[in-house]
Design an enzyme around this catalytic site. Sequence first.
Site, PDB file in Angstrom:
ATOM      1  N   ARG A 102      43.206  36.936  43.784  1.00 44.93           N
ATOM      2  CA  ARG A 102      42.202  37.427  43.782  1.00 44.93           C
ATOM      3  C   ARG A 102      40.872  36.679  44.306  1.00 44.93           C
ATOM      4  NH1 ARG A 102      43.950  38.523  37.864  1.00 44.93           N
ATOM      5  NH2 ARG A 102      44.881  40.518  37.659  1.00 44.93           N
ATOM      6  N   HIS A 114      45.048  29.575  32.655  1.00 43.60           N
ATOM      7  CA  HIS A 114      44.916  31.109  33.192  1.00 43.60           C
ATOM      8  C   HIS A 114      43.939  31.759  32.085  1.00 43.60           C
ATOM      9  CE1 HIS A 114      45.222  35.100  34.878  1.00 43.60           C
ATOM     10  NE2 HIS A 114      45.473  35.427  33.813  1.00 43.60           N
ATOM     11  N   THR A 131      47.736  45.479  32.717  1.00 43.11           N
ATOM     12  CA  THR A 131      47.986  44.438  34.135  1.00 43.11           C
ATOM     13  C   THR A 131      49.177  44.240  34.433  1.00 43.11           C
ATOM     14  OG1 THR A 131      47.648  42.471  32.564  1.00 43.11           O
ATOM     15  CG2 THR A 131      45.730  43.349  33.168  1.00 43.11           C
TER      16      THR A 131
END
Length: 177
Positions: free
Chosen positions: A6, A30, A85
């Site tokens: 990303r 994360h 996701t």
Amino acid sequence: MLDTARFRSLLGEYCGVDSQHVHAYVIGEHGDSEILTWSLATVGGMPLASFARLRGIEISDAAIQQIDHKVRRAADTIIRGKVATYYGIGSALSRIVDVILHDQRSILTVCAPSAEVAGVPDVTVALPRLVGGAGILETFSLPLDGHEAEMLRRSAQIIQRALGELLHDQKRLEGVG
């Protein structure tokens, strides 16, 4: 891997280049304490600031904050749009499996137990690691700037504390049982 992708994608979009020509990493936990390695970001083999100057692009504090926010909050945006996701997670897992099965020796930002990270012992955080047919072949220490190094230390401490709490809870439950 997901937030690194990303980050690279958003930097490429901002700079007007294909993200394949952007190198930058998201390391650490994360989550909220992850670190976007702005000091190491390169585009076309040049430091980000040099590339931006050549292209007449300003890498302002506002642009940095916007990209940082989009990387950190991407999961929220994806969940609002797709409800889950797992497509991105599945894609990342597929990439890892492909790298291992074909011994591609790729540098991937993945988590693995480390003896020490930024002065924090026995912790598991995301770092650039050489991955091949035998799994993780090597972990790379990045030449972070002072602020990023401190952020990595804090991120590793957050993970270490969470692991300590889990181990404490496990021992407590085993004693009850």
